[in-house]
Design an enzyme around this catalytic site. Structure first.
Site, PDB file in Angstrom:
ATOM      1  N   PRO A 150       0.826  -1.213   0.000  1.00 43.95           N
ATOM      2  CA  PRO A 150       0.000   0.000   0.000  1.00 43.95           C
ATOM      3  C   PRO A 150       0.859   1.261   0.000  1.00 43.95           C
ATOM      4  O   PRO A 150       1.868   1.330   0.702  1.00 43.95           O
ATOM      5  CB  PRO A 150      -0.811  -0.113   1.291  1.00 43.95           C
ATOM      6  CG  PRO A 150      -0.183  -1.176   2.098  1.00 43.95           C
ATOM      7  CD  PRO A 150       0.689  -1.998   1.219  1.00 43.95           C
ATOM      8  N   GLU A 151       0.464   2.228  -0.808  1.00 45.82           N
ATOM      9  CA  GLU A 151       1.139   3.520  -0.821  1.00 45.82           C
ATOM     10  C   GLU A 151       0.255   4.545  -0.127  1.00 45.82           C
ATOM     11  O   GLU A 151      -0.800   4.204   0.404  1.00 45.82           O
ATOM     12  CB  GLU A 151       1.442   3.930  -2.272  1.00 45.82           C
ATOM     13  CG  GLU A 151       2.375   2.939  -2.971  1.00 45.82           C
ATOM     14  CD  GLU A 151       2.839   3.423  -4.341  1.00 45.82           C
ATOM     15  OE1 GLU A 151       2.787   4.639  -4.579  1.00 45.82           O
ATOM     16  OE2 GLU A 151       3.235   2.597  -5.156  1.00 45.82           O
TER      17      GLU A 151
ATOM     18  N   ARG B 154      21.290  17.175  -4.644  1.00 45.23           N
ATOM     19  CA  ARG B 154      21.291  15.706  -4.629  1.00 45.23           C
ATOM     20  C   ARG B 154      21.629  15.133  -6.001  1.00 45.23           C
ATOM     21  O   ARG B 154      21.100  15.557  -7.002  1.00 45.23           O
ATOM     22  CB  ARG B 154      19.939  15.166  -4.172  1.00 45.23           C
ATOM     23  CG  ARG B 154      19.696  15.472  -2.739  1.00 45.23           C
ATOM     24  CD  ARG B 154      18.556  14.689  -2.168  1.00 45.23           C
ATOM     25  NE  ARG B 154      18.270  15.184  -0.835  1.00 45.23           N
ATOM     26  CZ  ARG B 154      18.790  14.671   0.267  1.00 45.23           C
ATOM     27  NH1 ARG B 154      19.605  13.635   0.200  1.00 45.23           N
ATOM     28  NH2 ARG B 154      18.509  15.184   1.435  1.00 45.23           N
TER      29      ARG B 154
ATOM     30  N   ARG C 138       2.223 -12.000   5.682  1.00 46.37           N
ATOM     31  CA  ARG C 138       3.678 -12.027   5.504  1.00 46.37           C
ATOM     32  C   ARG C 138       4.432 -11.395   6.672  1.00 46.37           C
ATOM     33  O   ARG C 138       5.656 -11.457   6.721  1.00 46.37           O
ATOM     34  CB  ARG C 138       4.053 -11.372   4.174  1.00 46.37           C
ATOM     35  CG  ARG C 138       3.491 -12.198   3.004  1.00 46.37           C
ATOM     36  CD  ARG C 138       4.030 -11.757   1.680  1.00 46.37           C
ATOM     37  NE  ARG C 138       5.468 -11.886   1.592  1.00 46.37           N
ATOM     38  CZ  ARG C 138       6.183 -11.441   0.579  1.00 46.37           C
ATOM     39  NH1 ARG C 138       5.580 -10.851  -0.429  1.00 46.37           N
ATOM     40  NH2 ARG C 138       7.494 -11.590   0.554  1.00 46.37           N
TER      41      ARG C 138
ATOM     42  N   HIS D 245      -3.624 -15.750  10.207  1.00 46.90           N
ATOM     43  CA  HIS D 245      -2.674 -14.642  10.278  1.00 46.90           C
ATOM     44  C   HIS D 245      -3.246 -13.397  10.944  1.00 46.90           C
ATOM     45  O   HIS D 245      -2.819 -12.285  10.646  1.00 46.90           O
ATOM     46  CB  HIS D 245      -2.136 -14.275   8.891  1.00 46.90           C
ATOM     47  CG  HIS D 245      -1.666 -15.453   8.100  1.00 46.90           C
ATOM     48  ND1 HIS D 245      -0.569 -16.205   8.467  1.00 46.90           N
ATOM     49  CD2 HIS D 245      -2.158 -16.024   6.979  1.00 46.90           C
ATOM     50  CE1 HIS D 245      -0.404 -17.184   7.602  1.00 46.90           C
ATOM     51  NE2 HIS D 245      -1.352 -17.096   6.680  1.00 46.90           N
TER      52      HIS D 245
END
Ligand SMILES: [Zn+2]
Length: 287
Positions: free
Chosen positions: A2-3, A168, A130, A111
């Site tokens: 997920p973002e 950068r 996971r 889970h």
């Protein structure tokens, strides 16, 4: 994984369902991975606290909690207990984590690592096959509140945004993915916002002009807000049931459209690998 828009959508969905509720009991599983704070300490800390609000910080979901009613010496009245933030429960979903609002009778998924029983009769569950997700409890009388490492892309101002990339040498794509610079931007939204801003992903971050950076800042916000709006439609599916349907109904312009025609110019979308991630762009529209 997920973002930002997915986490924002989940945080809003959970907030709408549990705000002003009260945690009456907490159960935690025995796998050690998901617990940044020992499970016994989390359970003790969470019990008998009011939920003031749930929101997103970076890619974390933060539950703001009132004082514990067991904490008699500290609580003068119930109003204080329900309005003053005294603790936080912080949820990071990792790769496969889900935060579900359900009922105690609903079958417990495999889970499941945490179950919070609420006074309303609802139950909040954290499920993560996971186990890359993390749960943390913070008592704000004993330490600081949670703040993510990077800047918030939806609200950062022009000057601060430009400063992030100043000098950068890494590519702008890698810089956007760096969570210590900006919080919550992943592969999809990095590619989509660079397309929208007309900037090639391989460019050096420190070489972008101020005007380009400003375009990028606006593109990022537009793309993320658009995605949050689309994600919003699937909130109830996601929180109440299974699956992540709806998040990827986005009309991607470049992401995973390798070889397909650019929606603006018709040239084929290209794919390269940058910072170890597949990167999609239009060589004609992005300079
Ligand atoms: Zn194009």
């Amino acid at each position: 994984m997920p973002e930002l828009p997915e986490v924002e959508t989940i945080a809003r969905g959970v907030d709408a369902r549990v705000r002003r509720d009260r945690i009456v009991d907490a159960w935690f599983g025995s796998h050690p991975e998901p617990f940044k704070t020992p499970p016994a300490r989390q359970a003790k800390g969470l019990r008998e606290r009011h939920i003031i609000a749930v929101h997103r910080t970076g890619k974390h979901i933060v539950m703001e909690l009132g004082r514990s009613s067991g904490d008699r010496a500290q609580v003068n009245n119930s109003r204080e207990q329900t309005t003053e933030i005294a603790a936080q429960w912080i949820v990071h979903l990792g790769m496969t984590g889900r935060l579900l609002v359900t009922t105690p009778e609903a079958p417990v998924a495999k889970h499941t690592h945490a179950r919070l029983s609420l006074a309303s009769g609802r139950e909040l569950r954290f499920v993560d096959p996971r186990r890359f997700g993390r749960l943390e409890f913070r008592d704000l009388r004993k330490g600081l509140g949670f703040a993510g490492p990077g800047a918030e892309p939806l609200t950062i101002e022009a000057e601060a945004f430009a400063q992030l990339f100043h000098g950068r040498t890494l590519t702008i794509k890698a810089a956007l993915l760096n969570q210590t610079l900006l919080a919550g931007v992943g592969n999809i939204y990095a590619d989509e916002s660079l397309f929208r801003a007309g900037i090639r992903p391989r460019r050096r971050a420190g070489r972008l002009t101020r005007a380009e950076l400003e375009k990028l800042r606006e593109a990022l916000r537009t793309v993320l807000e658009h995605a949050i709006r689309l994600g919003g439609s699937s909130v109830s599916d996601y929180v109440d049931a299974e699956g992540v349907r709806g998040f990827f109904q986005l009309e991607h312009c470049v992401y995973q459209r390798t070889g397909e025609p650019c929606r603006t110019c018709g040239n084929a979308i290209k794919r390269i690998v940058l910072a170890g991630r597949s990167t999609h762009y239009c060589a004609h529209c992005q300079k």
